[in-house]
Design a protein around this motif. Structure first.
Motif, PDB file in Angstrom:
ATOM      1  N   ILE A  93       0.816  -1.220   0.000  1.00 52.38           N
ATOM      2  CA  ILE A  93       0.000   0.000   0.000  1.00 52.38           C
ATOM      3  C   ILE A  93       0.849   1.269   0.000  1.00 52.38           C
ATOM      4  N   ALA A  94       2.008   1.206   0.643  1.00 52.39           N
ATOM      5  CA  ALA A  94       2.781   2.432   0.872  1.00 52.39           C
ATOM      6  C   ALA A  94       3.182   3.116  -0.430  1.00 52.39           C
ATOM      7  N   SER A  95       2.931   4.420  -0.487  1.00 49.63           N
ATOM      8  CA  SER A  95       3.337   5.246  -1.628  1.00 49.63           C
ATOM      9  C   SER A  95       4.231   6.407  -1.205  1.00 49.63           C
ATOM     10  N   TRP A  96       4.554   6.455   0.101  1.00 49.06           N
ATOM     11  CA  TRP A  96       5.361   7.550   0.651  1.00 49.06           C
ATOM     12  C   TRP A  96       6.012   7.068   1.928  1.00 49.06           C
ATOM     13  N   TYR A  97       7.159   7.633   2.255  1.00 46.08           N
ATOM     14  CA  TYR A  97       7.834   7.261   3.497  1.00 46.08           C
ATOM     15  C   TYR A  97       8.494   8.478   4.110  1.00 46.08           C
ATOM     16  N   GLU A  98       8.725   8.393   5.414  1.00 42.18           N
ATOM     17  CA  GLU A  98       9.569   9.368   6.099  1.00 42.18           C
ATOM     18  C   GLU A  98      10.360   8.638   7.174  1.00 42.18           C
ATOM     19  N   VAL A  99      11.664   8.868   7.187  1.00 39.73           N
ATOM     20  CA  VAL A  99      12.520   8.304   8.229  1.00 39.73           C
ATOM     21  C   VAL A  99      12.956   9.446   9.129  1.00 39.73           C
ATOM     22  N   THR A 100      12.473   9.423  10.362  1.00 37.60           N
ATOM     23  CA  THR A 100      12.884  10.446  11.323  1.00 37.60           C
ATOM     24  C   THR A 100      14.129   9.961  12.042  1.00 37.60           C
ATOM     25  N   GLY A 101      14.906  10.868  12.529  1.00 41.28           N
ATOM     26  CA  GLY A 101      16.087  10.491  13.295  1.00 41.28           C
ATOM     27  C   GLY A 101      17.280  10.160  12.428  1.00 41.28           C
ATOM     28  N   ASN A 102      18.248   9.469  13.015  1.00 46.19           N
ATOM     29  CA  ASN A 102      19.554   9.307  12.369  1.00 46.19           C
ATOM     30  C   ASN A 102      19.862   7.854  12.012  1.00 46.19           C
ATOM     31  N   ARG A 103      18.846   7.050  11.863  1.00 46.13           N
ATOM     32  CA  ARG A 103      19.059   5.637  11.549  1.00 46.13           C
ATOM     33  C   ARG A 103      18.415   5.306  10.211  1.00 46.13           C
ATOM     34  N   ASN A 104      19.191   4.682   9.333  1.00 52.62           N
ATOM     35  CA  ASN A 104      18.638   4.225   8.055  1.00 52.62           C
ATOM     36  C   ASN A 104      17.696   3.042   8.262  1.00 52.62           C
ATOM     37  N   TRP A 105      16.810   2.845   7.304  1.00 55.64           N
ATOM     38  CA  TRP A 105      15.892   1.709   7.313  1.00 55.64           C
ATOM     39  C   TRP A 105      15.997   0.959   6.000  1.00 55.64           C
ATOM     40  N   TYR A 106      15.590  -0.328   6.041  1.00 53.34           N
ATOM     41  CA  TYR A 106      15.397  -1.105   4.834  1.00 53.34           C
ATOM     42  C   TYR A 106      13.923  -1.427   4.682  1.00 53.34           C
ATOM     43  N   ALA A 107      13.476  -1.500   3.444  1.00 55.86           N
ATOM     44  CA  ALA A 107      12.124  -1.978   3.134  1.00 55.86           C
ATOM     45  C   ALA A 107      12.246  -3.037   2.045  1.00 55.86           C
ATOM     46  N   TRP A 108      11.457  -4.090   2.166  1.00 51.68           N
ATOM     47  CA  TRP A 108      11.488  -5.194   1.203  1.00 51.68           C
ATOM     48  C   TRP A 108      10.140  -5.331   0.507  1.00 51.68           C
ATOM     49  N   THR A 109      10.208  -5.830  -0.714  1.00 51.79           N
ATOM     50  CA  THR A 109       8.970  -6.033  -1.472  1.00 51.79           C
ATOM     51  C   THR A 109       8.264  -7.324  -1.077  1.00 51.79           C
ATOM     52  N   GLY A 110       8.939  -8.222  -0.348  1.00 57.28           N
ATOM     53  CA  GLY A 110       8.326  -9.459   0.113  1.00 57.28           C
ATOM     54  C   GLY A 110       8.248  -9.509   1.625  1.00 57.28           C
ATOM     55  N   ARG A 111       7.387 -10.381   2.140  1.00 62.49           N
ATOM     56  CA  ARG A 111       7.308 -10.574   3.583  1.00 62.49           C
ATOM     57  C   ARG A 111       8.557 -11.311   4.075  1.00 62.49           C
ATOM     58  N   ASN A 112       8.817 -11.186   5.364  1.00 60.57           N
ATOM     59  CA  ASN A 112       9.970 -11.860   5.982  1.00 60.57           C
ATOM     60  C   ASN A 112      11.286 -11.419   5.352  1.00 60.57           C
ATOM     61  N   PHE A 113      11.348 -10.137   4.958  1.00 62.43           N
ATOM     62  CA  PHE A 113      12.604  -9.535   4.503  1.00 62.43           C
ATOM     63  C   PHE A 113      13.134 -10.230   3.255  1.00 62.43           C
ATOM     64  N   THR A 114      12.240 -10.470   2.313  1.00 59.49           N
ATOM     65  CA  THR A 114      12.599 -11.100   1.046  1.00 59.49           C
ATOM     66  C   THR A 114      12.256 -10.153  -0.110  1.00 59.49           C
ATOM     67  N   GLY A 115      12.670 -10.546  -1.294  1.00 59.27           N
ATOM     68  CA  GLY A 115      12.404  -9.727  -2.473  1.00 59.27           C
ATOM     69  C   GLY A 115      13.438  -8.639  -2.619  1.00 59.27           C
ATOM     70  N   THR A 116      13.073  -7.582  -3.294  1.00 57.93           N
ATOM     71  CA  THR A 116      13.984  -6.456  -3.499  1.00 57.93           C
ATOM     72  C   THR A 116      14.050  -5.613  -2.233  1.00 57.93           C
ATOM     73  N   ARG A 117      15.272  -5.270  -1.826  1.00 59.50           N
ATOM     74  CA  ARG A 117      15.472  -4.446  -0.638  1.00 59.50           C
ATOM     75  C   ARG A 117      15.788  -3.007  -1.036  1.00 59.50           C
ATOM     76  N   TYR A 118      15.117  -2.084  -0.399  1.00 60.20           N
ATOM     77  CA  TYR A 118      15.347  -0.670  -0.653  1.00 60.20           C
ATOM     78  C   TYR A 118      15.922  -0.004   0.588  1.00 60.20           C
ATOM     79  N   LEU A 119      16.824   0.918   0.373  1.00 60.01           N
ATOM     80  CA  LEU A 119      17.402   1.700   1.467  1.00 60.01           C
ATOM     81  C   LEU A 119      16.620   2.998   1.624  1.00 60.01           C
ATOM     82  N   LEU A 120      16.128   3.230   2.837  1.00 57.37           N
ATOM     83  CA  LEU A 120      15.430   4.476   3.169  1.00 57.37           C
ATOM     84  C   LEU A 120      16.336   5.252   4.116  1.00 57.37           C
ATOM     85  N   ARG A 121      16.840   6.360   3.669  1.00 59.46           N
ATOM     86  CA  ARG A 121      17.897   7.053   4.407  1.00 59.46           C
ATOM     87  C   ARG A 121      17.351   7.883   5.565  1.00 59.46           C
TER      88      ARG A 121
END
Ligand SMILES: [Ca+2]
Length: 111
Positions: free
Chosen positions: A62-90
């Motif tokens: 569903i997500a079409s937008w993101y915001e990462v607050t603070g000083n820690r990067n995040w990862y998001a995956w296209t599959g459940r359980n951290f599978t599929g394509t991984r994206y870096l959210l800075r």
């Protein structure tokens, strides 16, 4: 194919995301991930995620937008359980998700 699955795509290097706020400061320690169902933070919101989520539940794909607050990067995956394509959210960034990232996240974790 395995190297493709494990490849991290930096959203800001592939120009799929419009960076909405270049002045966003990454000065808050810790930090959290916010997602929204529509562009520009609108629609349904999933706010203040702070841990690993192997599934986003009703927010999967569903997500079409993101915001990462603070000083820690995040990862998001296209599959459940951290599978599929991984994206870096800075850390400290926010923006609209485009291309394969749009309406496609199913799991997230601090980097
Ligand atoms: Ca959406």
């Amino acid at each position: 194919m395995s190297n493709i699955k494990n490849q991290t795509q930096d959203l800001h290097s592939i120009e799929l995301v419009q960076d909405l706020d270049h002045e966003a400061a990454a000065t808050v320690s810790g930090g959290a991930l916010d997602l929204s169902s529509l562009r520009n933070g609108e629609g349904s919101r999933l706010n203040n995620l702070t841990g690993r989520f192997s599934s986003l539940g009703s927010f999967n794909n569903i997500a079409s937008w993101y915001e990462v607050t603070g000083n820690r990067n995040w990862y998001a995956w296209t599959g459940r359980n951290f599978t599929g394509t991984r994206y870096l959210l800075r850390a400290g960034r926010k923006g609209n998700l485009g291309g394969n990232a749009n309406n496609n996240f199913e799991s997230v974790s601090p980097a």
